[in-house]
Design an enzyme around this catalytic site. Structure first.
Site, PDB file in Angstrom:
ATOM      1  N   GLU A 105      -2.232  27.094  -3.727  1.00  0.00           N
ATOM      2  CA  GLU A 105      -1.649  25.711  -2.769  1.00  0.00           C
ATOM      3  C   GLU A 105      -0.614  25.175  -3.137  1.00  0.00           C
ATOM      4  O   GLU A 105      -0.008  24.006  -3.502  1.00  0.00           O
ATOM      5  CB  GLU A 105      -2.839  24.591  -2.859  1.00  0.00           C
ATOM      6  CG  GLU A 105      -4.184  25.077  -2.507  1.00  0.00           C
ATOM      7  CD  GLU A 105      -5.203  23.807  -2.557  1.00  0.00           C
ATOM      8  OE1 GLU A 105      -5.040  22.742  -3.200  1.00  0.00           O
ATOM      9  OE2 GLU A 105      -6.211  23.968  -1.609  1.00  0.00           O
ATOM     10  N   GLU A 143     -10.925  29.729  -0.643  1.00  0.00           N
ATOM     11  CA  GLU A 143     -11.576  28.383  -0.900  1.00  0.00           C
ATOM     12  C   GLU A 143     -12.088  27.798   0.499  1.00  0.00           C
ATOM     13  O   GLU A 143     -11.378  27.593   1.252  1.00  0.00           O
ATOM     14  CB  GLU A 143     -10.638  27.324  -1.632  1.00  0.00           C
ATOM     15  CG  GLU A 143     -10.084  27.542  -2.958  1.00  0.00           C
ATOM     16  CD  GLU A 143      -9.494  26.613  -3.699  1.00  0.00           C
ATOM     17  OE1 GLU A 143      -9.600  25.727  -3.326  1.00  0.00           O
ATOM     18  OE2 GLU A 143      -8.523  27.142  -4.498  1.00  0.00           O
TER      19      GLU A 143
END
Ligand code: P53
Length: 478
Positions: A176, A375
């Site tokens: 991320e 995810e």
């Protein structure tokens, strides 16, 4: 016939610092996750000055996977996982980050883990840096605001690529990487980049500098990885939260577009190998003093990633302020409003399965590389019944609805998708809040927010459901 290819990577995802525990075992150094206290929905996690006595650091012991991995891998195997996404804790390999020689015991742990996974026909999918850099690199170098970090990271990457070249094929560089851009808060600057902002420092400039060095380090790692094993698939990893306009007012639509850019500018840099025009222009207009060299630009171009890994949890709705000039990032003016058409999780995250199909299409339109959903999931409170069972139909509903949309993206829209690894397949410590009771798993772990519990593992209803989904290659979602 299934909509998904036969080698589709059904899996589960975690990160080392959120589940391994063993924070000082076998020579491991202190990581940035080890100096973050527990918080909750109302209370922010605090970053302490080193490890302080009397504080509650939930990542220190987490769910003790470090000592229980054999039993857990048995459970993953029973679940039918084809792959398992985790990270290598950088501070197990280089405890302080700037050593000459790696820590052999740390390397051995991942050898044993990968061997065990492979023996169960589970493919490891490995993130190099998932919010857990050595804390010493913060103290001695100021984190990623320092160009020296590139060298330390590349060395770490090279050591683990060499060591595991025959065991791991799928890699991602920085988890991320764009969170720091979108959130630009104390937590994201620290977890992404080990940045602690000095009084008077321009935090936006510090963040762009750190993100640039990370992008260069990522591109160098991609190049080195491919020379070590040309079969490696090395991806970037971005957090994708689609941004919708609050109304059809063109100002809202454009504001939403601007906010979307915070989702993807680092994907542009890592997939296309260069900065998007809007950002080059923004840097110049804001007169940032950034160290971005011509050599760096060559490196970015030569180190493009093979695929995009991304997380998807929720979408966002944005409203433009009346008098505000809409720009790339407008500090402190994030007018996010509730989406009245959607339900929210107990932590206020909007549940938007169609947003996943939107995200897949969005990526597929902009980039010519395969996608990997690494995810996705629902953080929720679970209730253990008298007889030990856990009826988490809310989680099954969430996963089912997202898989349905993912299937449409593949079957109807032609999106090239490598796999799907729901987050926190086994309950673990929340990154955002430090809680145990924000649970994502299909495997329950007996531990609460105060750190009490036996750490015993048990299957939730979602375990059998997900097993069936994998067995049927995504056809049986009932
Ligand atoms: P938690 C938002 C906030 C914090 C971390 O989050 C996040 C996101 C989502 O963009 O990132 C990822 O644990 C992250 C994981 C994390 C997961 O989302 O706050 O990659 O480490 O655990 C879920 O509920």
């Amino acid at each position: 016939m299934s909509a998904f290819p036969k080698d589709f990577l059904w899996g589960g995802a975690v990160a080392a610092h959120q589940f391994e525990g063993g924070w000082s075992a076998d020579g491991k150094g202190i990581s940035i996750a080890d100096v973050m206290t527990a918080g909750d929905n109302q209370t922010k996690r605090r970053i302490t000055d080193g490890v302080q006595p009397g504080e509650n650091y939930p990542n220190h012991d987490a769910i003790d996977f470090y000592h229980r991995y054999k039993d857990d891998v048995e459970l993953f195997s029973e679940l039918g996982l084809k792959c398992f996404r985790t990270s290598i804790a950088w501070s197990r390999i280089f405890p302080k980050g700037d050593e000459e020689q790696p820590n052999e015991k740390g390397l051995q742990f991942y050898d044993d883990l990968f061997d065990d996974l492979l023996a169960h026909h589970i493919e490891p999918v490995i993130t190099l840096s998932h919010f857990e850099m050595p804390y010493h690199l913060v103290q001695a170098y100021g984190g990623w605001r320092n160009r020296k970090l590139i060298g330390f990271f590349v060395k770490f990457a090279k050591v683990v690529f060499d060591r595991y070249k025959d065991k791991v094929k799928y890699w991602m560089t920085f988890n991320e990487i764009n969170n720091q851009v979108g959130m630009l808060n104390e937590w994201s600057l620290f977890t992404n980049s080990g940045l602690i902002i000095h009084p008077g420092e321009n935090k936006e400039q510090a963040m762009f500098q750190a993100a640039h060095y990370e992008a260069v380090a990522s591109a160098l790692a991609v190049q080195i990885g491919h020379t070590i094993n040309s079969d490696f698939k090395i991806g970037c990893m971005v957090a994708m939260g689609p941004v919708y306009p609050a109304t059809p007012n063109p100002n809202d639509v454009f504001k939403a577009e601007r906010m979307m850019q915070t989702n993807y500018y680092l994907a542009d840099v890592q997939v296309k190998g260069h900065y998007p025009a809007f950002l080059e222009h923004y840097f110049a207009r804001r007169q940032f003093n950034l160290d971005i060299t011509l050599e760096d630009r060559d490196v970015l171009l030569a180190g493009k990633v093979d695929y995009i890994g991304f997380s998807y949890y929720a979408s966002h709705v944005i409203k433009a302020a009346d008098e505000e000039p809409t720009d790339f990032i407008t500090l402190g003016s994030n007018q996010e409003i509730k989406n009245t058409t959607l339900h929210r999780s107990d932590w206020g995250w909007e549940i938007d399965p169609v947003g996943l199909r939107y995200a897949l299409n969005w990526f597929s339109d902009r980039y010519d590389v395969p996608l990997f959903i690494v995810e996705n999931g629902l953080g929720a409170f679970d209730k253990v019944e008298e007889n030990g069972s856990i009826h988490d139909d809310y989680r099954i509903d969430y996963l089912r609805q997202h898989i349905e949309q993912m299937k449409l993206a593949v079957e109807v829209d032609g999106v090239k998708l490598m796999g799907y690894t729901p987050w926190g397949i086994i309950d673990l410590v929340s990154a955002g809040t430090g809680q145990m009771e924000k649970r994502y798993g299909v495997i329950y772990v007996d531990k609460d927010d105060q750190g009490k519990g036996t750490l015993a593992r048990s299957k939730k209803d979602s375990f059998d459901w997900f097993h069936k989904v994998i067995q049927s290659n995504g056809e049986d979602l009932t």
